[in-house]
Design an enzyme around this catalytic site. Structure first.
Site, PDB file in Angstrom:
ATOM      1  N   CYS A 131       2.812  28.652 -18.772  1.00 26.14           N
ATOM      2  CA  CYS A 131       2.693  28.828 -19.816  1.00 26.14           C
ATOM      3  C   CYS A 131       1.504  28.391 -20.789  1.00 26.14           C
ATOM      4  CB  CYS A 131       4.059  29.003 -20.740  1.00 26.14           C
ATOM      5  SG  CYS A 131       4.896  28.010 -20.830  1.00 26.14           S
TER       6      CYS A 131
ATOM      7  N   TYR B 210      -3.087  12.524 -15.403  1.00 26.48           N
ATOM      8  CA  TYR B 210      -3.978  11.891 -15.802  1.00 26.48           C
ATOM      9  C   TYR B 210      -5.570  12.306 -15.269  1.00 26.48           C
ATOM     10  CZ  TYR B 210      -1.415  10.139 -12.128  1.00 26.48           C
ATOM     11  OH  TYR B 210      -0.385   9.967 -11.140  1.00 26.48           O
TER      12      TYR B 210
ATOM     13  N   PRO C 110       1.374  -1.015  -0.145  1.00 26.86           N
ATOM     14  CA  PRO C 110       0.330  -0.169  -0.141  1.00 26.86           C
ATOM     15  C   PRO C 110       0.769   1.260   0.216  1.00 26.86           C
ATOM     16  CG  PRO C 110       0.047  -1.042   2.161  1.00 26.86           C
ATOM     17  CD  PRO C 110       1.202  -1.936   1.025  1.00 26.86           C
TER      18      PRO C 110
HETATM   19  C1  LIG Z   1       5.177  -1.699  -7.624  1.00 26.41           C
HETATM   20  C2  LIG Z   1       4.242  -0.863  -6.908  1.00 26.41           C
HETATM   21  N1  LIG Z   1       3.591  -1.045  -5.624  1.00 26.41           N
HETATM   22  C3  LIG Z   1       2.538  -0.357  -5.007  1.00 26.41           C
HETATM   23  C4  LIG Z   1       2.379   0.767  -5.251  1.00 26.41           C
HETATM   24  C5  LIG Z   1       1.799   2.278  -4.390  1.00 26.41           C
HETATM   25  O1  LIG Z   1       0.435   2.280  -5.336  1.00 26.41           O
HETATM   26  P1  LIG Z   1      -0.927   3.305  -4.463  1.00 26.41           P
HETATM   27  O2  LIG Z   1       0.123   4.328  -4.185  1.00 26.41           O
HETATM   28  O3  LIG Z   1      -1.415   3.357  -5.210  1.00 26.41           O
HETATM   29  O4  LIG Z   1      -1.217   2.372  -3.805  1.00 26.41           O
HETATM   30  C6  LIG Z   1       3.312   1.306  -6.768  1.00 26.41           C
HETATM   31  C7  LIG Z   1       2.767   2.970  -7.153  1.00 26.41           C
HETATM   32  O5  LIG Z   1       3.308   2.558  -7.733  1.00 26.41           O
HETATM   33  C8  LIG Z   1       3.795   0.692  -7.194  1.00 26.41           C
HETATM   34  O6  LIG Z   1       4.304   1.118  -8.652  1.00 26.41           O
END
Ligand SMILES: Cc1ncc(COP(=O)(O)O)c(C=O)c1O
Length: 335
Positions: free
Chosen positions: A265, A239, A197
């Site tokens: 700009c 995005y 997470p």
């Molecule tokens: C391999 C990997 N694991 C976990 C995450 C964590 O994602 P989030 O912050 O959306 O929970 C990322 C985010 O880029 C990632 O690249």
């Protein structure tokens, strides 16, 4: 480096990346990180070559198991259209390379399917696909100690949006139960479920303060221009990420719809939202839940200096990163 400087034990650090430098592969071989998530067969070969002279590394294989989560294409990291993960056709070759290089310890299989995912079923699909992958690797003689379903647990970002918050505890409990039963059914050894997470832990801990520089009532819209924008928060422009913004300077008039934008700009919009009608130059605005992917994404776009970061706890505050000066921005200019 950031994690190490913060005192995070190296064994607990996993290194990710769709492409890795030699320096990063060496870091995995000399104990600077606990585990490397290898993201390609050529990368695995390079790691094997680098580790051959008496080094060891713990390796997870980041796979593309084909799970196509419902989120913005720029933060979707699984499925057929993604640059991430080892293609199924390369799994056997990856297993052979690992078997031929016992200095590389195989820890298990991994797939992170994207960010801002609100749908528990995508995680269960991922967990199930990873157990199937673990079975394929077991048939090649490699036992998975870990099955890692990545992160991406969705948090609310926009008060008017459809999404609330993914119930992380329930999702992880369901994924763990699925991994346990599917692994038993397939006769695999016990594998630990891993999660990564990010935003779900840290997003709510950060707030960005903007100073209003101008309010411009144009033909179709009212623009509130602030002293920031795409340079320190590229997510809305990249995005369409949305944020909840409130007025810090007390204002009581009724709300109006405005477009918040930076001073670049380009039309670097930070979102369309409602703010009190009397918000004007000099007022402070708070953009909430910017603790994840904001300062770490900030750059010197258009040569703007980065803002300061201040930590606040228990009624006290502390400077965590100082505000950049123009001299900081110019420091690498060679002429
Ligand atoms: C391999 C990997 N694991 C976990 C995450 C964590 O994602 P989030 O912050 O959306 O929970 C990322 C985010 O880029 C990632 O690249």
């Amino acid at each position: 480096m950031t994690a190490q400087r913060a005192g995070f034990e190296s064994e607990r650090i996993t290194l990710h990346g769709a492409g890795k430098s030699d320096e990063e592969l060496i870091a995995a071989c000399i104990g600077r990180i606990g585990c490397i998530a290898v993201d390609g067969i050529a990368e695995l070969q390079r790691l094997a070559d680098i580790s051959r002279n008496g080094h060891t590394a713990t390796v997870m294989l980041r796979l593309n198991v084909g799970v196509d989560a419902s989120t913005h294409a720029f933060v979707r990291t699984g499925g057929k259209d993604s640059k991430f993960g080892i293609h199924p056709r390369d799994e056997r070759a990856a297993a052979s390379l690992l078997s031929a290089n016992p200095q590389l310890h195989f820890a298990g299989v991994h797939a992170h399917i994207g960010s801002q995912i609100y749908d528990e079923s995508a995680y269960l699909e991922n967990a199930s696909a990873l157990v199937a992958a673990a079975e394929r690797f077991a048939s090649f003689g490699l036992q998975s100690e870990r099955v890692v379903i990545g992160g991406g647990f969705g948090v609310p970002s926009d008060p008017d949006g459809d999404h609330t918050r993914l119930d992380v505890a329930a999702t992880v409990a369901a994924a763990a139960a699925l991994v346990r039963s599917a692994a038993t059914e397939r006769g695999l050894g016990a594998a630990r479920l891993g999660i990564e997470p990010g935003r779900a832990i840290i997003a709510d801990a950060g707030t960005t303060l903007y100073r209003v520089l101008a309010v411009k009532r144009q033909s179709h819209r009212t623009f509130v221009v602030v002293d920031g924008g795409i340079a320190e928060n590229p997510r809305p422009a990249l995005y369409g990420a949305r944020y909840h913004v409130t007025a810090v300077t007390p204002r009581h008039e009724e709300d109006q719809e405005i477009t918040l934008c930076g001073r670049s700009c380009e039309n670097d919009e930070l979102g369309t939202m409602r703010l009190p009608r009397e918000v004007g130059p000099g007022d402070l605005l708070a953009m909430h839940s910017t603790g994840a992917y904001t300062y770490s994404m900030a750059g010197n776009y258009n040569r703007f200096p980065k803002p300061a970061v201040v930590g606040i706890a228990n009624g006290t505050h502390r400077l965590l990163a100082r505000r950049e000066t123009i001299e900081d921005v110019l420091r690498n200019d060679a002429v």
